[in-house]
Scaffold this motif. Sequence first.
Motif, PDB file in Angstrom:
ATOM      1  N   SER A   1       1.943  -1.246  -9.706  1.00  0.00           N
ATOM      2  CA  SER A   1       1.357  -2.576  -9.598  1.00  0.00           C
ATOM      3  C   SER A   1      -0.083  -2.549  -9.114  1.00  0.00           C
ATOM      4  CB  SER A   1       2.194  -3.436  -8.646  1.00  0.00           C
ATOM      5  OG  SER A   1       2.375  -2.780  -7.401  1.00  0.00           O
ATOM      6  N   VAL A   2      -0.608  -1.371  -8.790  1.00  0.00           N
ATOM      7  CA  VAL A   2      -1.966  -1.288  -8.251  1.00  0.00           C
ATOM      8  C   VAL A   2      -3.000  -1.863  -9.218  1.00  0.00           C
ATOM      9  CG1 VAL A   2      -2.539   1.034  -9.107  1.00  0.00           C
ATOM     10  CG2 VAL A   2      -3.539   0.216  -6.958  1.00  0.00           C
TER      11      VAL A   2
ATOM     12  N   ARG B   1       0.828  -1.207   0.000  1.00  0.00           N
ATOM     13  CA  ARG B   1       0.000   0.000   0.000  1.00  0.00           C
ATOM     14  C   ARG B   1       0.862   1.256   0.000  1.00  0.00           C
ATOM     15  NH1 ARG B   1      -4.412   0.710   4.691  1.00  0.00           N
ATOM     16  NH2 ARG B   1      -2.548   0.617   5.988  1.00  0.00           N
ATOM     17  N   TYR B   2       1.910   1.262   0.811  1.00  0.00           N
ATOM     18  CA  TYR B   2       2.831   2.404   0.846  1.00  0.00           C
ATOM     19  C   TYR B   2       3.404   2.677  -0.543  1.00  0.00           C
ATOM     20  CZ  TYR B   2       7.127   5.033   1.809  1.00  0.00           C
ATOM     21  OH  TYR B   2       8.130   5.965   1.777  1.00  0.00           O
ATOM     22  N   ILE B   3       3.837   1.628  -1.214  1.00  0.00           N
ATOM     23  CA  ILE B   3       4.421   1.779  -2.552  1.00  0.00           C
ATOM     24  C   ILE B   3       3.396   2.353  -3.524  1.00  0.00           C
ATOM     25  CG2 ILE B   3       5.251   0.451  -4.551  1.00  0.00           C
ATOM     26  CD1 ILE B   3       6.687  -1.397  -2.514  1.00  0.00           C
ATOM     27  N   GLU B   4       2.194   1.790  -3.535  1.00  0.00           N
ATOM     28  CA  GLU B   4       1.209   2.173  -4.539  1.00  0.00           C
ATOM     29  C   GLU B   4       0.531   3.500  -4.244  1.00  0.00           C
ATOM     30  OE1 GLU B   4       0.370  -2.439  -5.924  1.00  0.00           O
ATOM     31  OE2 GLU B   4      -1.192  -1.342  -4.831  1.00  0.00           O
ATOM     32  N   LEU B   5       0.649   3.996  -3.017  1.00  0.00           N
ATOM     33  CA  LEU B   5       0.114   5.317  -2.681  1.00  0.00           C
ATOM     34  C   LEU B   5       1.131   6.443  -2.888  1.00  0.00           C
ATOM     35  CD1 LEU B   5      -2.009   4.640   0.531  1.00  0.00           C
ATOM     36  CD2 LEU B   5      -2.850   5.294  -1.726  1.00  0.00           C
ATOM     37  N   ASN B   6       2.338   6.099  -3.319  1.00  0.00           N
ATOM     38  CA  ASN B   6       3.357   7.137  -3.544  1.00  0.00           C
ATOM     39  C   ASN B   6       2.880   8.268  -4.452  1.00  0.00           C
ATOM     40  OD1 ASN B   6       6.711   7.162  -3.186  1.00  0.00           O
ATOM     41  ND2 ASN B   6       5.627   5.494  -2.165  1.00  0.00           N
ATOM     42  N   PRO B   7       2.264   7.981  -5.595  1.00  0.00           N
ATOM     43  CA  PRO B   7       1.817   9.077  -6.474  1.00  0.00           C
ATOM     44  C   PRO B   7       0.752   9.960  -5.821  1.00  0.00           C
ATOM     45  CG  PRO B   7       1.912   7.010  -7.678  1.00  0.00           C
ATOM     46  CD  PRO B   7       2.044   6.663  -6.229  1.00  0.00           C
ATOM     47  N   VAL B   8      -0.053   9.388  -4.925  1.00  0.00           N
ATOM     48  CA  VAL B   8      -1.064  10.184  -4.220  1.00  0.00           C
ATOM     49  C   VAL B   8      -0.380  11.114  -3.220  1.00  0.00           C
ATOM     50  CG1 VAL B   8      -3.084  10.087  -2.720  1.00  0.00           C
ATOM     51  CG2 VAL B   8      -2.788   8.378  -4.534  1.00  0.00           C
TER      52      VAL B   8
END
Length: 236
Positions: free
Chosen positions: A141-142, A119-126
Amino acid sequence: MPRLPRLELPGIPLHVTQRGVNRCAIFLDDDDRHHYRRVLREAARRHAVAIHAFVLMDNHVHLLLSANRSGDISQTLRRAGQTYVQSFNQRHGRVGTLWQGRFKSCLVDSDAYVLRVIRYIELNPVRAAMVERPEDFRWSSVHTHLDRARDPLIVPHPVYQALGSDPASRAVAYHAWLDAPIDAGEVARIRAYLTQEKALGEPRFQAMVEKALNRPVALRPRGRPRAELPAGGAGG
């Protein structure tokens, strides 16, 4: 003083980040990102490394990987990084290094922390205010975890697969996880363990890693130790 070997254990996921030198961009367009994915996938296949999550930001990448042999992840990223820099420099007419030293990494406790790190990785752009929702960012990868794509780069981690009995139910459960409120200290904790290159997890997991590697793996306290005051003294 020689640099300590990287913390790596067979089968234990490794959270990795690699940044551009002086925070410069490592991807200038979609062709760069496509090429990085290709060389990363080829290197991972060569060394039997599984990639569980990724995000390709403008000036850095985040990855969650695992391997059955210690050292294979390092070899994978070294091969992919060198190949990518050569082609990047040739394509964009530049010379010299692209990466800011060696990549940062930390071991991740599968039982308690894998989903948090994904989750931390995939929320980076947010968090970087690039998009409003993680699924709005293409290079992540989301889309696999939300069952919107079948990315050949991704090998879903067993903890993710345990979210449901089929792809649709796993996607629903993971979407709820993405949208769930995040504890205020979670992001800071993940960053701190990655910065210090330690083992992120519960005390039992950390004790196991310390015994296996004969090295301390918990966070070091920040700043210098406080000096003891003389008897009857008071702080200034």
